[in-house]
Design an enzyme around this catalytic site. Structure first.
Site, PDB file in Angstrom:
ATOM      1  N   HIS A 131     -29.135 -40.227 -19.707  1.00  0.00           N
ATOM      2  CA  HIS A 131     -29.342 -38.851 -18.839  1.00  0.00           C
ATOM      3  C   HIS A 131     -30.971 -37.895 -19.294  1.00  0.00           C
ATOM      4  CE1 HIS A 131     -25.076 -38.562 -18.227  1.00  0.00           C
ATOM      5  NE2 HIS A 131     -24.817 -38.842 -19.711  1.00  0.00           N
ATOM      6  N   ASN A 203     -19.499 -35.156 -15.686  1.00  0.00           N
ATOM      7  CA  ASN A 203     -19.703 -36.818 -14.750  1.00  0.00           C
ATOM      8  C   ASN A 203     -18.927 -36.423 -13.749  1.00  0.00           C
ATOM      9  OD1 ASN A 203     -21.603 -37.879 -17.539  1.00  0.00           O
ATOM     10  ND2 ASN A 203     -19.718 -39.172 -18.336  1.00  0.00           N
ATOM     11  N   HIS A 395     -24.220 -28.562 -24.790  1.00  0.00           N
ATOM     12  CA  HIS A 395     -23.968 -28.809 -25.818  1.00  0.00           C
ATOM     13  C   HIS A 395     -22.356 -28.818 -25.860  1.00  0.00           C
ATOM     14  CE1 HIS A 395     -22.694 -29.488 -30.063  1.00  0.00           C
ATOM     15  NE2 HIS A 395     -22.080 -27.973 -30.110  1.00  0.00           N
TER      16      HIS A 395
END
Length: 739
Positions: A131, A203, A395
């Site tokens: 990413h 995603n 996170h």
């Protein structure tokens, strides 16, 4: 005593006025690099830093301990009219090193040289392993209140507005790679809630390559460039990727999604997002519900075609970055509804035979509808890419009361990995104190010191229990908003490296996806597999891939085998009866046109009155018109001049969603326009023409009465018909496979 401000010159006042005027009016055509246009000559009077553009803003001004500072965003940026050192000392020269005479050696005592060069030498931080290539925007999330019955998280309450920062990304490529490569896209959202930060890190594909995080290094190493040559960049069309996914068949479902049009989205604004894993929600009474998160774009799910994506990568490798920023700047704010699929929190964590802990499986929406619970709107671009987009740290363990994790082995590994990687990238454990990462809830964590500690802690007892600080900070209970993990049972079991038997089915859901595609989408999937596997060197890998495809569908396998020049093997598993899921197809429905880009091809001698009228009508529909002419500048007649945004040398069909022809020059059609027309037609985009524009279509061997082509005398009617076609994204009849 009040400090005196430096007097502002008359020139500076005029510039500030221009900035304020630009901020209030906005630009019709996005892409201006600064808030005001610069003068031709270098400015000679100091004005202080200009305000950001109207579409930009920085992080909200909270301190490192989550307390609002009350400062404006401009006040926390660098300011002042004069160049200074990092310590604020004004400088009179930054173009010449301190030397022993004009031709002498540079002196070691030049503190400004050392500071400037040292900082430059350390400007870069390690890029993300995955990413790395990303774009982001600020926005707001508004809860509908519909989730309150299953989740006590405050930000989901009715009409509660929560600031967010969203980062989109590709997975495999480096920071310098192209946007439109075939790849999975990240969709990560940071919610700055009143109860702390919640990160939904997902995603644009709802399943993943692996079922257990211990295999993540293997999956990424296989997809990355070959370690000996460091090629190919940002691609899966190579031997190591296909070697891995054909031996590791749990990757089959994700690979099939990636080979579909989902792997080459038209825009970040036009792709779905998924939380991938199953999460556990907790209501106010402690009841639990299992859910999967979905982001549904208001503009629909749309893609490029493969050739278009390849051309775009060469013509404009920043295509998705630019599209997102330009849409926000032009006021076409991207929106997604957040929805959840809900499932009973049963002991087996299964739903209609589908294991909810397996991240390579979906639950079809026909079995569990997606229920909308809030709206995300992106309404501002970052003011500094590095400080915000590059330094933002997500996170999956950033949770708030009401949202908990499950035993999904991939999710469990991510709970470790995300925190660990930020320490390496961002120089120590205090990365949550970076402005873009700061929580909007008060912090009293007793964590001390470390690199880049910016909070000035008070008290003498950073430990518990203590009496010297009056026992503070105290532990909160559930009635004070504490985060309490769900007390889920952990059944007695043997310590094993294994997975449940329900994880062994690697082909039924890929078959579901294939059967849910339209003939056009299936043709694209076949072409993608054929292209990627033909890029592999080893025949054995191609043959192994065909064995995998045979276990999905015989026709899929046969068509790819024909393209590879290899025999099609028989399936080694029995295909269970599978019903299609229409929700998986992209080719149904009509969608808003917000932010769509329309090219208007014209030249001197054409009727500019029609161009002006059509251009304004495009703006009125919330789209972006770009005038394309032989050379830059503007076109003039008796009316207002028409500004030119693109020339025949700088325009390419891939930038536009539709193309309009305002006539055709009598002297002949420029070959570059013929290329644009040919590509636009071939890629299934609407075409419109008025006046003698049909002549240009014929010169490009395009039938003015063909599918998705509108040729008429009235320019307004042409635009209306083209806009109607564009609401379906493509002219699908033109792209339909031959029967």
């Amino acid at each position: 005593m009040t400090a005196k401000k430096n007097p502002v010159s008359a020139a500076a006042e005029k510039i500030v006025e221009k900035v304020q005027e630009a901020a209030s009016s906005g630009n019709e055509i996005p892409g201006a690099p600064a808030a005001v246009s610069p003068p031709v000559d270098e400015p000679t009077e100091p004005t202080g830093p200009l305000h950001p553009k109207a579409d930009q803003r920085g992080p909200e001004t909270y301190g490192p301990t989550g307390q609002p500072t009350g400062a404006s965003r401009e006040d926390v940026a660098q300011g002042g009219e004069w160049l200074t050192t990092a310590q604020g000392t004004r400088l009179y020269d930054t173009d010449h090193s301190l030397k022993a005479g004009p031709r002498g050696p540079v002196l070691l005592q030049d503190h400004h040289l050392r500071e400037k060069i040292t900082h430059f030498d350390h400007e870069r931080i390690p890029e993300r392993v995955v990413h790395a290539r990303g774009a982001a925007a600020h926005g707001v999330f508004q809860g509908y209140g519909r989730a309150e019955r299953i989740c006590k998280a405050a930000f989901l309450g009715k009409d509660v507005e929560t600031p967010v920062f969203v980062r989109f990304s590709t997975v495999l490529g480096s920071r310098g790679s192209a946007d439109t490569v075939r790849d999975t896209r990240g969709f990560a959202t940071k919610f700055y809630t009143s109860e702390g930060v919640f990160d939904l890190v997902g995603n644009n594909i709802p399943v993943f390559f692996i079922q257990d995080a211990i295999k993540f290094p293997d999956a990424i190493h296989a997809g990355k460039p070959h370690p000996d040559r460091e090629i190919p960049q940002a691609q899966s069309a190579h031997d190591t990727f296909w070697d891995f996914v054909t031996l590791h068949t749990e990757a089959t479902h994700h690979t099939l999604w990636n080979m579909s049009d989902r792997g080459i989205p038209r825009s970040f604004r036009m792709m779905e997002g998924f939380g991938v894993h199953t999460f556990r929600l907790v209501d106010a009474e402690g009841g639990t519900t299992l859910v999967k998160f979905h982001w549904k774009p208001k503009l629909g799910v749309h893609s490029q075609v493969w050739e278009e994506a390849q051309i775009t990568a060469g013509m404009d490798p920043d295509f998705h970055h630019r599209d997102l920023a330009d849409a926000i700047e032009s006021g076409a704010f991207p929106q997604w509804e957040l929805g959840v699929q809900t499932f009973p929190d049963t002991d087996d964590q299964m739903f209609q035979g589908i294991d909810l802990l397996d991240p390579t499986k979906i639950v079809p929406e026909e079995l569990a509808p997606v229920q909308p619970i809030g709206m995300l709107t992106l309404n501002a671009n970052p003011s500094n890419f590095f400080a915000e987009t590059e330094q933002v740290a997500f996170h999956v363990g950033n949770l708030v009361p009401g949202i908990d994790v499950t035993n999904d082995a991939l999710l469990q590994g991510r709970l470790f990995s995300y925190l660990d990687t930020q320490i390496s990238r961002l120089g120590g454990p205090n990365f949550p104190q970076l402005p873009i990462n700061r929580t909007h809830a008060p912090v009293n964590d007793m964590l001390r010191d470390g690199m880049h500690q910016t909070a000035v802690h008070q008290g003498v007892a950073p430990y518990r229990p203590n009496s010297l600080d009056g026992g503070c900070p105290f532990q909160a209970g559930a009635d004070n908003g504490a985060y309490i993990e769900v007390p889920a049972d952990v059944a007695p079991a043997h310590k094993v490296r294994d997975a449940a038997a329900t994880f062994d089915d690697h082909f039924s859901q890929p078959r579901l996806f294939w059967l849910s595609m339209t003939p056009t989408e299936r043709e694209h999937i076949v072409a993608a597999y054929t292209f990627e596997l033909n890029k592999c060197y080893e025949t054995a890998i191609k043959e192994r891939a065909l064995k995998v495809l045979a276990n999905i569908d015989a026709e899929l396998c046969a068509q790819v085998a024909a393209g590879l020049g290899l025999p099609a093997p028989a399936a080694t598993v029995e295909h269970a009866e599978t019903h299609a899921s229409p929700a998986l197809s992209q080719l149904r429905g009509r969608w808003p046109l917000d932010g769509r880009v329309i090219g208007i091809v014209t030249s001197a001698g054409q009727g500019l009155a029609d161009v002006r009228a059509v251009r304004q009508a495009i703006l009125d529909k919330g789209m972006v018109p770009l005038v394309i002419a032989p050379a830059g500048g503007q076109l003039e007649d008796d009316g207002d001049p028409v500004a030119i945004q693109r020339t025949f040398a700088t325009a390419r069909s891939t930038e536009f969603d539709a193309l309009l022809l305002a006539g055709a020059p009598a002297a002949g059609i420029d070959p570059r326009v013929l290329v644009m027309l040919d590509e636009t037609y071939r890629h299934g985009k609407p075409l419109g023409a008025w006046g003698n524009g049909a002549d240009a279509l014929r010169a490009a061997d395009i039938d003015p009465e063909g599918p998705g082509v509108v040729a008429a005398s009235d320019s307004g009617a042409v635009l209306e018909d083209v806009a109607d076609l564009l609401s379906q994204h493509r002219v699908w009849d033109r792209l339909a496979p031959a029967v």
